[in-house]
Structures are given as C-alpha cells and as structure tokens.
Design an enzyme around this catalytic site. Structure first.
Site, PDB file in Angstrom:
ATOM      1  N   LYS A  80       0.809  -1.219   0.000  1.00 29.15           N
ATOM      2  CA  LYS A  80       0.000   0.000   0.000  1.00 29.15           C
ATOM      3  C   LYS A  80       0.844   1.272   0.000  1.00 29.15           C
ATOM      4  O   LYS A  80       0.338   2.360  -0.287  1.00 29.15           O
ATOM      5  CB  LYS A  80      -0.973   0.010   1.182  1.00 29.15           C
ATOM      6  N   ASP A  81       2.154   1.160   0.294  1.00 30.35           N
ATOM      7  CA  ASP A  81       3.029   2.328   0.272  1.00 30.35           C
ATOM      8  C   ASP A  81       3.532   2.666  -1.124  1.00 30.35           C
ATOM      9  O   ASP A  81       4.109   3.733  -1.336  1.00 30.35           O
ATOM     10  CB  ASP A  81       4.255   2.096   1.175  1.00 30.35           C
ATOM     11  N   ARG A 128      -7.847   8.226   4.906  1.00 29.66           N
ATOM     12  CA  ARG A 128      -8.936   7.285   4.634  1.00 29.66           C
ATOM     13  C   ARG A 128      -9.647   6.894   5.914  1.00 29.66           C
ATOM     14  O   ARG A 128     -10.887   6.878   5.988  1.00 29.66           O
ATOM     15  CB  ARG A 128      -8.365   6.033   3.951  1.00 29.66           C
ATOM     16  N   ARG A 129      -8.874   6.581   6.964  1.00 25.55           N
ATOM     17  CA  ARG A 129      -9.491   6.200   8.236  1.00 25.55           C
ATOM     18  C   ARG A 129     -10.173   7.400   8.888  1.00 25.55           C
ATOM     19  O   ARG A 129     -11.265   7.264   9.459  1.00 25.55           O
ATOM     20  CB  ARG A 129      -8.443   5.627   9.183  1.00 25.55           C
ATOM     21  N   ARG A 146       1.679   9.833  14.077  1.00 26.08           N
ATOM     22  CA  ARG A 146       2.710   9.121  13.319  1.00 26.08           C
ATOM     23  C   ARG A 146       3.451   8.221  14.289  1.00 26.08           C
ATOM     24  O   ARG A 146       3.250   8.275  15.490  1.00 26.08           O
ATOM     25  CB  ARG A 146       3.716  10.124  12.718  1.00 26.08           C
ATOM     26  N   ARG A 152       2.401   4.133  18.613  1.00 26.50           N
ATOM     27  CA  ARG A 152       0.973   4.439  18.486  1.00 26.50           C
ATOM     28  C   ARG A 152       0.161   3.777  19.597  1.00 26.50           C
ATOM     29  O   ARG A 152      -0.679   4.414  20.231  1.00 26.50           O
ATOM     30  CB  ARG A 152       0.461   3.985  17.106  1.00 26.50           C
ATOM     31  N   CYS A 239      -1.701   7.296  -1.803  1.00 28.41           N
ATOM     32  CA  CYS A 239      -2.040   6.582  -0.566  1.00 28.41           C
ATOM     33  C   CYS A 239      -2.498   7.531   0.530  1.00 28.41           C
ATOM     34  O   CYS A 239      -2.967   7.090   1.569  1.00 28.41           O
ATOM     35  CB  CYS A 239      -0.843   5.754  -0.089  1.00 28.41           C
TER      36      CYS A 239
END
Length: 309
Positions: A80-81, A128-129, A146, A152, A239
């Site tokens: 996805k990156d 997106r989230r 980040r 996180r 992305c």
C-alpha cells in the site's frame, strides 16, 4: 559458493519482520541464502504527517534507488506504500500470500468502536481512516498520529488517547494481536488498497532473482491487489487520499476464480461518500478496478478527493 541475495529493507520493526519472513520463504523455496540490508527512507527520517511529506512513495524511493544502484538485489515493501505508476526498470516479482487486510482498533478498557463515548480521542495517520471514522457519526475526535506500532499503541496505554486504529496485518506479523479490542468490519471501515499485502520488487533485467521470487507469488493475492490498486490509479489518487478498496477471491459458477471488489471515496469530514462494488473473473482484475473507479468518478468521487487536499 553462491553469494547471498541482498534484500533491502527499512529499519522499522515491522519492516524487518516482513522482510525476514520473505527471506525465510526464499531460503525455504530455493535454498538460497538471503541477507538483510538496512536502508533509511525519507518517511523514516521525518516525524511530519505523510500528507506533508508528499504522500505516496516516501517509504519507497530509497529502496528503489538501492535496487537501481545494484547495492541490493530485491526489496520488500508494504504494497500500500507503493506509488501506482509502474517503474519500467523494476518489477513486482512476487506478491506473497496476504494477511487479513482489515483495520483493527486498540482501545482503552478493551472497548469496541461502538462503546467509545462521544468525544473519545482516536488516533490514526491515514486520511482514509479519518474520513470513514467521521462518517460513522459516533462523535469521535479523530487525532492525527505518526510513529511505529508500539509508539501508536503507547498513546493508549499512557492515557494520551482513548484508542488508535492500525492495520491488523502489521499487528499479526508482530505478534501483537492480543492488543486488538475489535477488528473493524469493512462495511464500517473499508481497508486501504493493497493493505496487508507485501510487494517483493527486483530489477526487471535480473532474470535469476525474478525466477527465484516467482515461487513466492500468490495468484489470488495478486489479483486482489491489482483490482484494488487499479481503482486507486484510475482515480489518480495516492495513498494519502481518502480512497478505500477491498477485493476477495471466490469461486465462480464455472469453477474459476472470481474477484469481488468494493471501493469507496469519503469526504474528509465524513459528510459524504460514494461507494460501489463489482465482480468478475480474476483474470480481469485490472478491468474491474478501472470500471468501478469510473463509476465512482461519475458519481462525484473527484470532488470529494479534491476537498480533502
């Protein structure tokens, strides 16, 4: 004696775990030794938000530079990156079997998303989230973050945040699924295109490495990723755009493989969204992605993406 293959990888714990998994698979399939070569990317050096760094590619370019320079023979990326544009001198030689692509919630007191009170702080670094969480209308305060997985999750255990949303695949690879309080249903939060998938890349003209990596390729995972990323490419979104896509492979009536694809584009404030789905033969994965993206564009996806920039 044949020299070990040199595998370029980022230095994060997740990247090293993913790369070692691929190295072990290569060794098991071919008997060829593999050594990891640590490479620091622009995304690793900066604490800025991905959107500020330029979005797609910030974790990729240094690995690709090393491939082109011949200092490594292959590189492992979180698929996805990767930018959607193809690199003519490089090739994705393998897409290994994919981890569960869904998002996961890690919350205080083992709460689920629906149990978090209005005003609860939920951390995520993905637009997106952010967009999809806001669209649920739960009154959550979505906070940009980040850092690696432990950083996180540490924001929850320290009490700084009530919850964070992470890719379940990364937690699975790190052996941290015990921290998950809810795996989010894609009907609520649709995953990012290619989430949970790895891309094993090498030089296009390196026939020996391409041949070794072919044994790692999973046809079903590749078909799903092609469908999802074709949606992203057709939308001309990176992305860091609020675009989601999720494909699954099932059995068609004729006994062949069929791809079931869903995609969405959501306004960053959660106020509006366009969603669609389609299905067809796995061999037509790219066409399915193009057609679904065209449908979303016809229904206003471009305006939603523009408003999020």
């Amino acid at each position: 004696m044949t020299a070990p293959l040199r595998l370029g990888t980022r230095r994060s714990q997740l990247a090293l775990t993913q790369s070692q998994h691929v190295a072990d698979a290569i060794a098991a399939a071919s008997g060829r030794a593999v050594e990891l070569v640590h490479i620091t990317t622009e995304g690793d050096r900066s604490a800025a938000a991905i959107t500020q760094l330029g979005g797609t590619g910030v974790f990729v370019s240094a690995l690709r530079d090393a491939l082109r320079a011949g200092t490594v023979d292959l590189a492992v990326h979180s698929y996805k990156d990767l930018p959607t544009a193809e690199e003519p001198d490089l090739v994705i030689a393998a897409v290994p079997p994919r981890e569960d692509p869904r998002d996961a919630l890690v919350a205080r007191d083992r709460l689920t998303l629906g149990e978090l009170p209005a005003g609860a702080t939920v951390g995520t670094g993905a637009p997106r989230r952010v967009a999809q969480l806001r669209a649920l209308g739960l009154g959550l305060e979505v906070v940009p973050i980040r850092g690696n997985v432990d950083t996180r999750m540490g924001k929850v255990t320290s009490g700084e945040l009530d919850a964070v949303v992470l890719a379940r695949a990364g937690l699975a690879r790190l052996g941290r699924l015990d921290a998950v309080t809810e795996v989010l249903d894609p009907l609520q939060v649709l995953p990012a295109p290619a989430q949970g998938a790895l891309a094993v890349e090498c030089r296009s003209d390196d026939d020996v490495t391409r041949s070794l990596l072919a044994a790692l390729d999973d046809a079903g995972a590749r078909a799903c990723v092609v469908a999802e990323r074709t949606v992203l490419a057709t939308l001309e979104a990176g992305c860091s755009a609020p675009v989601a896509a999720h494909a699954e492979v099932g059995e068609a009536e004729d006994g062949g493989d069929e791809v079931y694809l869903r995609a969405s584009v959501t306004a960053i404030d959660g106020s509006d969204a366009v969603r669609g789905s389609t299905s067809g033969p796995a061999a037509d994965a790219a066409r399915l992605g193009r057609e679904l993206a065209a449908e979303l564009l016809d229904r206003g996806a471009a305006a939603l993406m523009a408003a999020s920039r």
